[in-house]
Motif scaffolding. Structure first.
Motif, PDB file in Angstrom:
ATOM      1  N   ARG A   4      -6.707   1.652  -0.589  1.00 26.50           N
ATOM      2  CA  ARG A   4      -7.223   2.986  -0.280  1.00 26.50           C
ATOM      3  C   ARG A   4      -8.105   3.519  -1.408  1.00 26.50           C
ATOM      4  O   ARG A   4      -9.146   4.131  -1.143  1.00 26.50           O
ATOM      5  CB  ARG A   4      -6.060   3.940  -0.002  1.00 26.50           C
ATOM      6  N   GLN A   5      -7.719   3.291  -2.655  1.00 30.91           N
ATOM      7  CA  GLN A   5      -8.482   3.864  -3.763  1.00 30.91           C
ATOM      8  C   GLN A   5      -9.501   2.916  -4.380  1.00 30.91           C
ATOM      9  O   GLN A   5     -10.527   3.372  -4.884  1.00 30.91           O
ATOM     10  CB  GLN A   5      -7.541   4.353  -4.859  1.00 30.91           C
ATOM     11  N   LEU A   6      -9.228   1.625  -4.355  1.00 30.71           N
ATOM     12  CA  LEU A   6     -10.109   0.689  -5.040  1.00 30.71           C
ATOM     13  C   LEU A   6     -10.847  -0.264  -4.099  1.00 30.71           C
ATOM     14  O   LEU A   6     -11.737  -0.984  -4.527  1.00 30.71           O
ATOM     15  CB  LEU A   6      -9.309  -0.135  -6.059  1.00 30.71           C
ATOM     16  N   LYS A  59      -7.127  -5.381  -3.051  1.00 33.42           N
ATOM     17  CA  LYS A  59      -5.669  -5.467  -3.079  1.00 33.42           C
ATOM     18  C   LYS A  59      -5.242  -6.861  -3.499  1.00 33.42           C
ATOM     19  O   LYS A  59      -5.906  -7.850  -3.166  1.00 33.42           O
ATOM     20  CB  LYS A  59      -5.064  -5.118  -1.727  1.00 33.42           C
ATOM     21  N   THR A 111       1.605   1.415  -4.012  1.00 31.88           N
ATOM     22  CA  THR A 111       0.427   1.570  -4.866  1.00 31.88           C
ATOM     23  C   THR A 111      -0.818   1.477  -3.993  1.00 31.88           C
ATOM     24  O   THR A 111      -1.018   0.467  -3.310  1.00 31.88           O
ATOM     25  CB  THR A 111       0.393   0.472  -5.958  1.00 31.88           C
ATOM     26  N   PRO A 112      -1.689   2.493  -4.021  1.00 30.65           N
ATOM     27  CA  PRO A 112      -2.826   2.562  -3.101  1.00 30.65           C
ATOM     28  C   PRO A 112      -4.048   1.754  -3.544  1.00 30.65           C
ATOM     29  O   PRO A 112      -5.166   2.270  -3.604  1.00 30.65           O
ATOM     30  CB  PRO A 112      -3.134   4.058  -3.086  1.00 30.65           C
ATOM     31  N   GLU A 136       0.816  -1.222   0.000  1.00 33.62           N
ATOM     32  CA  GLU A 136       0.000   0.000   0.000  1.00 33.62           C
ATOM     33  C   GLU A 136       0.845   1.264   0.000  1.00 33.62           C
ATOM     34  O   GLU A 136       0.413   2.301  -0.491  1.00 33.62           O
ATOM     35  CB  GLU A 136      -0.948  -0.011   1.208  1.00 33.62           C
TER      36      GLU A 136
END
Length: 158
Positions: free
Chosen positions: A49-51, A54, A45-46, A42
């Motif tokens: 948090r964004q999608l 994971k 690449t988030p 994380e």
């Protein structure tokens, strides 16, 4: 070495179809092959948090290749490009998961590095928007040229 096979993200967390894994397993030993495996970090690449999703933090490729490169995000790591350039590779045969996202990101990175990305469509699946990989193949042809997609195994030697 003029060409290499790049297997993009064929790993358990993406649940590739068994036919794809089996067919890539047949092709990979016939030439120099490398793979990417997506792992979650994380801080890099988030995804979560964004999608709200994971990839696994410990997946391994489902296909044995000569070399594996770990990536965090859509594009392969720059170490992969360095490796290909040092090996004198010109054409990279790309197959794997998500023709229209991760495979396409690999294609852009390869193209920008002066290499010739070529999608092996029969060994590639698309994202949930288009599992057939038709959208991905159209994008590849548009961005990398009409000869950047090989549709069938019979056309591989051409």
């Amino acid at each position: 070495m003029e060409q290499v096979l790049l297997v993009v993200d064929v790993q358990p967390c993406f649940d590739p179809p068994q036919w794809q894994v089996d067919d890539i397993k047949q092709l990979a030993p016939t030439m120099h092959s490398i793979a990417t495996v997506e792992r979650h970090n994380e801080d890099v690449t988030p995804f979560w948090r964004q999608l709200g999703w994971k990839p696994s933090s410990d997946d391994e490729p489902l296909v044995v290749t000569d070399r594996v490169f770990v990536k965090h995000g859509y594009a392969p790591p720059v170490e992969l490009i360095r490796y290909l350039k040092d090996a004198g590779v010109q054409r990279v045969l790309v197959c794997g998961i998500q023709a229209d996202t991760c495979c396409l990101a690999a294609g852009f990175l390869l193209f920008d590095a002066g290499l010739h990305p070529t999608m092996l469509k029969w060994l590639t699946v698309g994202s949930s928007l288009d599992r057939s990989a038709e959208l991905g193949a159209r994008l590849w042809r548009h961005h990398f040229g009409q000869n950047s997609v090989i549709d069938r195994v019979d056309d591989l030697g051409r």
